[in-house]
Design an enzyme around this catalytic site. Structure first.
Site, PDB file in Angstrom:
ATOM      1  N   ASP A  11       0.864  -1.191   0.000  1.00 49.41           N
ATOM      2  CA  ASP A  11       0.000   0.000   0.000  1.00 49.41           C
ATOM      3  C   ASP A  11       0.892   1.230   0.000  1.00 49.41           C
ATOM      4  OD1 ASP A  11      -2.480   1.479   0.163  1.00 49.41           O
ATOM      5  OD2 ASP A  11      -1.947   1.932   2.229  1.00 49.41           O
ATOM      6  N   SER A  12       0.317   2.354  -0.390  1.00 49.95           N
ATOM      7  CA  SER A  12       1.050   3.617  -0.331  1.00 49.95           C
ATOM      8  C   SER A  12       1.457   3.937   1.112  1.00 49.95           C
ATOM      9  CB  SER A  12       0.174   4.748  -0.880  1.00 49.95           C
ATOM     10  OG  SER A  12      -1.032   4.813  -0.150  1.00 49.95           O
TER      11      SER A  12
ATOM     12  N   TYR B 268      -0.770   8.563  -2.471  1.00 47.43           N
ATOM     13  CA  TYR B 268      -0.797   8.341  -3.920  1.00 47.43           C
ATOM     14  C   TYR B 268      -2.057   8.941  -4.556  1.00 47.43           C
ATOM     15  CZ  TYR B 268       2.913   4.701  -3.951  1.00 47.43           C
ATOM     16  OH  TYR B 268       4.092   3.996  -3.879  1.00 47.43           O
ATOM     17  N   GLY B 269      -3.080   9.182  -3.711  1.00 46.02           N
ATOM     18  CA  GLY B 269      -4.424   9.469  -4.210  1.00 46.02           C
ATOM     19  C   GLY B 269      -4.551  10.634  -5.169  1.00 46.02           C
TER      20      GLY B 269
ATOM     21  N   CYS C 209      -4.209  -1.356  -2.309  1.00 48.33           N
ATOM     22  CA  CYS C 209      -4.403   0.090  -2.468  1.00 48.33           C
ATOM     23  C   CYS C 209      -5.229   0.279  -3.729  1.00 48.33           C
ATOM     24  CB  CYS C 209      -3.029   0.764  -2.611  1.00 48.33           C
ATOM     25  SG  CYS C 209      -3.103   2.509  -3.013  1.00 48.33           S
TER      26      CYS C 209
ATOM     27  N   THR D 132      -5.828   3.039  -5.340  1.00 49.56           N
ATOM     28  CA  THR D 132      -5.201   3.963  -6.292  1.00 49.56           C
ATOM     29  C   THR D 132      -4.159   3.220  -7.128  1.00 49.56           C
ATOM     30  OG1 THR D 132      -5.508   5.650  -4.589  1.00 49.56           O
ATOM     31  CG2 THR D 132      -4.143   6.236  -6.480  1.00 49.56           C
TER      32      THR D 132
ATOM     33  N   GLU E 254      -4.775   9.269   8.558  1.00 52.67           N
ATOM     34  CA  GLU E 254      -3.314   9.240   8.772  1.00 52.67           C
ATOM     35  C   GLU E 254      -2.939  10.034  10.030  1.00 52.67           C
ATOM     36  OE1 GLU E 254      -0.496   8.367   6.393  1.00 52.67           O
ATOM     37  OE2 GLU E 254      -1.901   6.987   5.470  1.00 52.67           O
TER      38      GLU E 254
ATOM     39  N   CYS F 205     -11.297   2.820  -0.758  1.00 54.91           N
ATOM     40  CA  CYS F 205      -9.972   3.285  -0.344  1.00 54.91           C
ATOM     41  C   CYS F 205      -9.678   2.549   0.953  1.00 54.91           C
ATOM     42  CB  CYS F 205      -9.970   4.791  -0.114  1.00 54.91           C
ATOM     43  SG  CYS F 205      -8.452   5.380   0.677  1.00 54.91           S
ATOM     44  N   THR F 206      -8.479   2.007   1.033  1.00 55.16           N
ATOM     45  CA  THR F 206      -8.184   1.113   2.161  1.00 55.16           C
ATOM     46  C   THR F 206      -8.086   1.837   3.504  1.00 55.16           C
ATOM     47  OG1 THR F 206      -5.867   1.241   1.491  1.00 55.16           O
ATOM     48  CG2 THR F 206      -7.119  -0.675   0.775  1.00 55.16           C
ATOM     49  N   HIS F 207      -8.051   3.159   3.488  1.00 53.52           N
ATOM     50  CA  HIS F 207      -8.070   3.915   4.746  1.00 53.52           C
ATOM     51  C   HIS F 207      -9.476   4.047   5.328  1.00 53.52           C
ATOM     52  CE1 HIS F 207      -4.071   5.151   3.558  1.00 53.52           C
ATOM     53  NE2 HIS F 207      -3.932   5.867   4.649  1.00 53.52           N
TER      54      HIS F 207
HETATM   55  N1  DGL Z   1      -4.521   3.411   0.179  1.00 54.22           N
HETATM   56  C1  DGL Z   1      -4.940   4.307  -0.866  1.00 54.22           C
HETATM   57  C2  DGL Z   1      -6.165   3.740  -1.607  1.00 54.22           C
HETATM   58  O1  DGL Z   1      -6.697   2.732  -1.224  1.00 54.22           O
HETATM   59  C3  DGL Z   1      -5.254   5.676  -0.344  1.00 54.22           C
HETATM   60  C4  DGL Z   1      -4.115   6.428   0.263  1.00 54.22           C
HETATM   61  C5  DGL Z   1      -3.348   7.318  -0.678  1.00 54.22           C
HETATM   62  O2  DGL Z   1      -3.909   8.280  -1.220  1.00 54.22           O
HETATM   63  O3  DGL Z   1      -2.165   7.036  -0.830  1.00 54.22           O
HETATM   64  O4  DGL Z   1      -6.585   4.305  -2.563  1.00 54.22           O
END
Ligand code: DGL
Length: 277
Positions: free
Chosen positions: A11-12, A43-44, A74, A76, A161, A195-197
């Site tokens: 993941d990012s 990364y988004g 992730c 993204t 975050e 989104c995994t967050h």
């Molecule tokens: N983990 C990323 C996703 O699932 C989101 C976090 C990011 O923007 O890096 O899209």
């Protein structure tokens, strides 16, 4: 490092931990390497080219560390890099290895949840702009089966975050995006947390959607899909080492990662720093 080949989870940053946790619950017998590219997250909002470059470097690093199979945990990275890695990089560099994403399994699961076909997809700007969800949905189900409304929620990743999971400020941004989503389609009966967050905001999200709306996180879906993949691919499964060991790596500060991982996973972990480029 334990013997045999590993499953890499990338993941990012921290979000993929929500996926890793469910995978380990369902498939505790394998060995895992988690890699978070925290130094270059988020990364988004990054371009297609940059997300592809970063993700490709991370996948190569995980291959070097002994992974035979890598899950892009992730959205993204799955949206912007998976296809090119599968079609261009793997055949040239590592034809015996595999990289899988989180979007396809989430789309496959949709038909189990929605009754009226009205779906809301909440994701990063990058995932929304890539149109990956609508494209995959149309590929799998044809046009017209689902009415898709996508919405980017750019404030949610920074809030998670920062471990701001409750409180008036977070409530404001959770309610704001959900209000926008239902203004676009009041009939939505299923929301995908794309989104995994976002699963960390789930208790708050649930407060601001009508009670009949199903909120789908991806962890258990990706875990079940991986279990199914390994049954269908014994040539991959038999190469994987056994032992239930999980190693954590970050491209940023390991101590910070360990503290934040506790928030995401609910227990302490040990992490090491690694360079991927
Ligand atoms: N983990 C990323 C996703 O699932 C989101 C976090 C990011 O923007 O890096 O899209």
């Amino acid at each position: 490092m334990p013997a045999g080949e590993h499953i890499g989870v990338f993941d990012s940053g921290y979000g993929g931990l929500t996926i890793l946790q469910e995978i380990v619950n369902v498939l505790p017998q394998y060995n895992y390497i988690y890699l978070g590219d925290n130094a270059r997250a988020p990364y988004g909002s990054r371009s297609f080219e940059v997300v592809y470059q970063y993700t490709r470097e991370a996948v190569h690093r995980l291959f070097d560390m002994g992974c035979r199979l890598v899950i892009l945990a992730c959205n993204t990275a799955s949206a912007k890099a998976l296809r090119t890695i599968q079609q261009v990089d793997l055949p040239a560099l590592a034809p015996e290895k595999r990289v899988l994403g989180v979007i396809r399994p989430s789309v496959e699961a949709l038909s189990r949840y929605s009754v009226n076909g009205h779906i809301g997809i909440l994701a990063t700007r990058g995932t929304v702009a890539s149109e990956s969800y609508p494209i995959e949905i149309e590929k799998l189900y044809g046009a017209g089966r689902f009415k898709i409304t996508q919405l980017a929620c750019p404030m949610w990743v920074p809030l998670v975050e920062s471990n701001e999971l409750t409180g008036a400020g977070t409530e404001y941004f959770v309610r704001k995006y959900l209000t926008q989503l239902f203004e676009q389609d009041a009939e939505i009966d299923t929301i995908v947390l794309g989104c995994t967050h976002y699963p960390l905001l789930r208790p708050l999200i649930a407060r601001f959607v009508p009670p009949h709306v199903k909120i789908i996180g991806q962890g258990h879906i990706v875990a079940d899909s991986l279990a199914d993949y390994l049954v269908r691919h014994p040539e991959m499964e038999e190469k994987l080492g056994r032992g239930g060991h999980v190693s954590y790596y970050t491209t940023d500060n390991a101590g910070l990662f360990e503290r934040m991982a506790t928030v995401f996973m609910g227990h302490e972990i040990v992490c090491s720093s690694v360079q991927i480029c």
